[in-house]
Design an enzyme around this catalytic site. Structure first.
Site, PDB file in Angstrom:
ATOM      1  N   ARG A 102      -7.317  -3.179   9.888  1.00  0.00           N
ATOM      2  CA  ARG A 102      -6.311  -4.062  10.507  1.00  0.00           C
ATOM      3  C   ARG A 102      -6.843  -4.735  11.775  1.00  0.00           C
ATOM      4  O   ARG A 102      -6.437  -5.846  12.113  1.00  0.00           O
ATOM      5  CB  ARG A 102      -5.021  -3.292  10.783  1.00  0.00           C
ATOM      6  CG  ARG A 102      -4.404  -2.747   9.495  1.00  0.00           C
ATOM      7  CD  ARG A 102      -2.925  -2.507   9.568  1.00  0.00           C
ATOM      8  NE  ARG A 102      -2.495  -1.678   8.457  1.00  0.00           N
ATOM      9  CZ  ARG A 102      -2.232  -2.132   7.226  1.00  0.00           C
ATOM     10  NH1 ARG A 102      -2.319  -3.409   6.950  1.00  0.00           N
ATOM     11  NH2 ARG A 102      -1.863  -1.295   6.274  1.00  0.00           N
ATOM     12  N   GLY A 140      -5.004   8.173   5.500  1.00  0.00           N
ATOM     13  CA  GLY A 140      -4.061   9.150   6.046  1.00  0.00           C
ATOM     14  C   GLY A 140      -2.903   9.379   5.084  1.00  0.00           C
ATOM     15  O   GLY A 140      -2.403  10.505   4.953  1.00  0.00           O
ATOM     16  N   ASP A 160       2.134  -0.899  11.796  1.00  0.00           N
ATOM     17  CA  ASP A 160       0.832  -1.380  11.327  1.00  0.00           C
ATOM     18  C   ASP A 160       0.577  -2.837  11.721  1.00  0.00           C
ATOM     19  O   ASP A 160      -0.538  -3.334  11.576  1.00  0.00           O
ATOM     20  CB  ASP A 160       0.730  -1.238   9.799  1.00  0.00           C
ATOM     21  CG  ASP A 160       0.689   0.232   9.383  1.00  0.00           C
ATOM     22  OD1 ASP A 160       0.313   1.081  10.218  1.00  0.00           O
ATOM     23  OD2 ASP A 160       1.037   0.533   8.223  1.00  0.00           O
ATOM     24  N   LYS A 181       0.833  -1.208   0.000  1.00  0.00           N
ATOM     25  CA  LYS A 181       0.000   0.000   0.000  1.00  0.00           C
ATOM     26  C   LYS A 181       0.875   1.269   0.000  1.00  0.00           C
ATOM     27  O   LYS A 181       0.625   2.182  -0.779  1.00  0.00           O
ATOM     28  CB  LYS A 181      -0.903  -0.050   1.241  1.00  0.00           C
ATOM     29  CG  LYS A 181      -1.918   1.042   1.350  1.00  0.00           C
ATOM     30  CD  LYS A 181      -3.076   0.629   2.243  1.00  0.00           C
ATOM     31  CE  LYS A 181      -2.812   0.800   3.726  1.00  0.00           C
ATOM     32  NZ  LYS A 181      -2.819   2.203   4.165  1.00  0.00           N
ATOM     33  N   SER A 192       7.350   9.592  11.784  1.00  0.00           N
ATOM     34  CA  SER A 192       6.229   9.349  10.870  1.00  0.00           C
ATOM     35  C   SER A 192       6.687   9.434   9.418  1.00  0.00           C
ATOM     36  O   SER A 192       7.133  10.489   8.955  1.00  0.00           O
ATOM     37  CB  SER A 192       5.115  10.375  11.115  1.00  0.00           C
ATOM     38  OG  SER A 192       4.233  10.384  10.006  1.00  0.00           O
ATOM     39  N   ARG A 241       2.880   6.055  -3.318  1.00  0.00           N
ATOM     40  CA  ARG A 241       4.020   6.857  -3.770  1.00  0.00           C
ATOM     41  C   ARG A 241       4.216   6.730  -5.283  1.00  0.00           C
ATOM     42  O   ARG A 241       4.535   7.713  -5.968  1.00  0.00           O
ATOM     43  CB  ARG A 241       5.287   6.428  -3.018  1.00  0.00           C
ATOM     44  CG  ARG A 241       5.260   6.897  -1.544  1.00  0.00           C
ATOM     45  CD  ARG A 241       6.159   6.049  -0.675  1.00  0.00           C
ATOM     46  NE  ARG A 241       6.290   6.549   0.681  1.00  0.00           N
ATOM     47  CZ  ARG A 241       5.405   6.361   1.669  1.00  0.00           C
ATOM     48  NH1 ARG A 241       4.283   5.695   1.449  1.00  0.00           N
ATOM     49  NH2 ARG A 241       5.637   6.846   2.890  1.00  0.00           N
ATOM     50  N   ARG A 293      -8.318  12.588  12.679  1.00  0.00           N
ATOM     51  CA  ARG A 293      -6.874  12.340  12.839  1.00  0.00           C
ATOM     52  C   ARG A 293      -6.061  13.630  12.769  1.00  0.00           C
ATOM     53  O   ARG A 293      -6.454  14.580  12.089  1.00  0.00           O
ATOM     54  CB  ARG A 293      -6.413  11.303  11.796  1.00  0.00           C
ATOM     55  CG  ARG A 293      -7.096   9.968  12.026  1.00  0.00           C
ATOM     56  CD  ARG A 293      -6.676   8.931  11.030  1.00  0.00           C
ATOM     57  NE  ARG A 293      -5.270   8.566  11.165  1.00  0.00           N
ATOM     58  CZ  ARG A 293      -4.643   7.731  10.357  1.00  0.00           C
ATOM     59  NH1 ARG A 293      -5.300   7.177   9.351  1.00  0.00           N
ATOM     60  NH2 ARG A 293      -3.376   7.451  10.542  1.00  0.00           N
TER      61      ARG A 293
HETATM   62  C1  S3P Z   1       2.583   4.995   6.126  1.00  0.00           C
HETATM   63  C2  S3P Z   1       3.186   5.349   7.310  1.00  0.00           C
HETATM   64  C3  S3P Z   1       2.674   4.954   8.630  1.00  0.00           C
HETATM   65  C4  S3P Z   1       1.726   3.772   8.528  1.00  0.00           C
HETATM   66  C5  S3P Z   1       0.713   3.973   7.442  1.00  0.00           C
HETATM   67  C6  S3P Z   1       1.391   4.129   6.100  1.00  0.00           C
HETATM   68  C7  S3P Z   1       3.154   5.471   4.862  1.00  0.00           C
HETATM   69  O1  S3P Z   1       1.972   6.039   9.186  1.00  0.00           O
HETATM   70  O2  S3P Z   1       1.074   3.577   9.763  1.00  0.00           O
HETATM   71  O3  S3P Z   1      -0.172   2.865   7.388  1.00  0.00           O
HETATM   72  O4  S3P Z   1       2.782   4.957   3.794  1.00  0.00           O
HETATM   73  O5  S3P Z   1       3.992   6.370   4.922  1.00  0.00           O
HETATM   74  P1  S3P Z   1       2.706   7.184  10.061  1.00  0.00           P
HETATM   75  O6  S3P Z   1       3.666   7.856   9.203  1.00  0.00           O
HETATM   76  O7  S3P Z   1       1.603   8.089  10.494  1.00  0.00           O
HETATM   77  O8  S3P Z   1       3.332   6.440  11.208  1.00  0.00           O
END
Ligand code: S3P
Length: 415
Positions: A375, A82, A302, A13, A153, A18, A110
Site C-alpha cells: 500500500r 496477516g 488500509d 481481498k 480488529s 473468508r 507482527r
Molecule cells: C483485515 C482487517 C484489517 C485490515 C487488513 C484486512 C481483514 O486488519 O488492515 O488489511 O480482512 O479482516 P486488522 O484487523 O488487523 O485491523
C-alpha cells in the site's frame, strides 16, 4: 494528465480470504468468481491446499472442494498475509488440528498475542516465541467464550468467530468500534446461526458442514481508493469504478473524500450475498483538509497511506489521530507515510498515533522507500502523478501482495 475512464477491479481481498476459508467448511464444490488476484489470497489458498482442501483456478474463477482437513506435514506458509495467519489460526483451532504457521520477515514481526489470548481461552494450545510467528497450534475440543476485543480488529474478531464455528457452546464477541463485518455477513448468508447487535456478535457452532455455495466477490474498495485519489486530485478527471464493495464498514475513504470536497457519486447500489455493492464515480473538485479520529479509523485503516497523499494536495491541514494500529501493519505505516511525504517536500508531523499534514505543498518527485509494503508503494506511485514526474520507488514487486494489475490499470486511465 487527467484520469478518465470506467474500470472493473479484482475481488476484495478480505472477502476473498473468508470465501476460501468458509468454502473449506462446506460439503462440496464451491465456485468463487472474481477472487482477489493478490499473493495474500494465494497464501490462504495454498495453506488450505496443504491442509487437504483442494482447489483449482481457471482465470478469475476458483473451484474449491470443502471436506475433511488433514494436519499438514510441514508448516503452513502465510507469506506476507496477516489475514491468512489470524483467520486460519482460528479456523484450524476449531477443527482440532495440529499445525504450525510461519511467514515472511514482515509477518514474523507482527503481533499475534491478540489472537493467541482468545484462542487459548477457548482451549487451543499455542506455542510461540514472544507472541510472534512461527506459531504451533494444537487443538482438541474448544469451548465458546465471551470476549471483549482490546483493539478494534476485524482479523482478531474473525479469528475468534471462525474458531467458534467448531467450539462447544456459543461465543460472544464485543468490539470497541465496529470493524469490517464480512465474516458476519458471509456466515449469515450461508445459514449459520449468528446474531449481531451493534458491536456485539453471538456465534453458534456449526451443526454440520455448510452447504456448498457460488459467490461473486465485489471489487476491492481499498484498491479503488488509489485510482479514486488520482481522479480526485488531478483537474478534469472523471473516473467510474464499477461493482466495488460499498459495505458501510469499508467506505470510510469515500466519506472522507466527500468531506474534503471531492466529487463522489454512488450508483447502482444493491446487495449481493448480503454485501452492499455499487459503482462509484469520482471527479475532480478543489479539496480541503479534514480531521480523522479514532472511531473512523477501522473503516479506512488500509486507506490511510493514500488519504495522506490526498491530504497533502488539499487546502488546509489534515489531522489523523487514534490510528496507532498503523504501526503494526505490513510495515510501520505512520513512519513510512511521514518519511516519504517529507521526501516529496510535504510538511508533515509524525505523531505516536497518527500524523498532521500542513498545506499548501508543492509535491516534488522523490526516491520512495516502500518498506516492502504494497500500500505504501501504490500510494506513492499515485503521489508521483501529482508531482508531474513519476517517483522512483525502490520495490514495486510488493504490489503483487494485493493488486498485481495496479500499474496496468493505472496506465489505462491516464489520458
Ligand atoms: C483485515 C482487517 C484489517 C485490515 C487488513 C484486512 C481483514 O486488519 O488492515 O488489511 O480482512 O479482516 P486488522 O484487523 O488487523 O485491523
Amino acid at each position: 494528465m487527467p484520469i478518465r475512464g470506467i474500470i472493473h477491479l479484482p475481488g476484495d481481498k478480505s472477502i476473498s480470504h473468508r470465501a476460501l476459508m468458509l468454502a473449506a467448511l462446506s460439503d462440496g464444490e464451491c465456485i468463487i468468481h472474481n477472487l482477489s488476484t493478490g499473493e495474500d489470497v494465494e497464501s490462504t489458498r495454498n495453506c488450505l491446499q496443504d491442509c487437504g482442501i483442494e482447489s483449482r483456478k481457471e482465470k478469475s474463477i476458483v473451484y474449491i472442494m470443502g471436506g475433511d482437513f488433514k494436519s499438514p506435514i510441514s508448516p503452513l506458509d502465510c507469506g506476507n498475509s496477516g489475514t491468512t495467519t489470524r483467520l486460519l489460526s482460528g479456523l484450524l483451532s476449531g477443527q482440532e488440528m495440529d499445525v504450525q504457521l510461519m511467514g515472511d520477515e514482515s509477518l514474523s514481526a507482527r503481533p499475534m498475542g491478540r489472537i493467541i489470548l482468545p484462542l487459548t481461552k477457548m482451549g487451543a494450545e499455542i506455542s510461540c516465541n514472544d507472541c510472534k510467528l512461527p506459531l504451533s497450534i494444537s487443538s482438541k475440543s474448544l469451548n465458546g467464550i465471551e470476549y471483549t476485543l482490546p483493539v478494534a480488529s476485524a482479523q482478531v474478531k474473525s479469528s475468534i468467530m471462525f474458531a467458534a464455528l467448531g467450539a462447544m457452546g456459543k461465543t460472544k464477541i464485543v468490539e470497541p468500534v465496529k470493524t469490517r463485518d464480512h465474516s458476519e455477513i458471509m456466515l449469515e448468508s450461508l445459514g449459520v446461526e449468528i446474531s449481531v447487535n451493534k458491536n456485539e456478535i453471538l456465534v453458534s457452532p456449526l451443526k454440520g458442514k455448510l452447504n456448498s455455495f457460488e459467490l461473486t466477490i465485489p471489487g476491492d474498495p481499498s484498491s479503488a481508493a488509489f485510482f479514486a485519489t488520482a481522479a480526485a486530485m488531478i483537474p478534469n478527471s472523471d473516473l467510474t469504478i464499477k461493482n466495488i464493495s460499498a459495505n458501510p464498514t469499508r467506505v470510510g475513504f469515500f466519506h472522507s473524500l466527500e468531506k474534503m470536497g471531492g466529487g463522489v457519486i454512488w450508483k447502482n447500489l444493491h446487495h449481493e450475498c448480503g454485501e452492499l455493492v455499487g459503482d462509484v464515480q469520482i471527479y475532480y473538485q478543489p479539496l480541503h483538509g479534514i480531521t480523522i479520529s479514532k472511531d473512523q479509523v477501522p473503516s479506512l485503516i488500509d486507506e490511510l497511506p493514500i488519504i495522506a497523499v490526498l491530504a497533502s494536495t488539499a487546502d488546509g491541514p489534515t489531522i489523523v489521530e487514534g490510528a496507532e494500529e498503523l504501526r503494526v501493519k505490513e510495515t510501520d505505516r505512520i513512519h513510512a507515510i511521514c518519511k516519504n511525504l517529507s521526501a516529496m517536500g510535504v510538511e508533515v508531523i509524525e505523531k505516536k498515533d497518527g500524523f498532521i499534514i500542513n498545506t499548501p505543498n508543492i509535491l516534488q518527485s522523490a526516491s520512495i522507500e516502500s518498506f516492502g509494503d504494497h500500500r505504501i508503494a501504490m500510494a506513492f506511485t499515485i503521489a508521483g502523478l501529482n508531482a508531474g514526474i513519476y517517483n522512483q520507488i525502490d520495490d514495486m514487486d510488493c504490489v503483487n501482495i494485493s493488486f498485481p494489475e495496479f500499474l496496468e490499470t493505472l496506465k489505462s486511465i491516464i489520458k
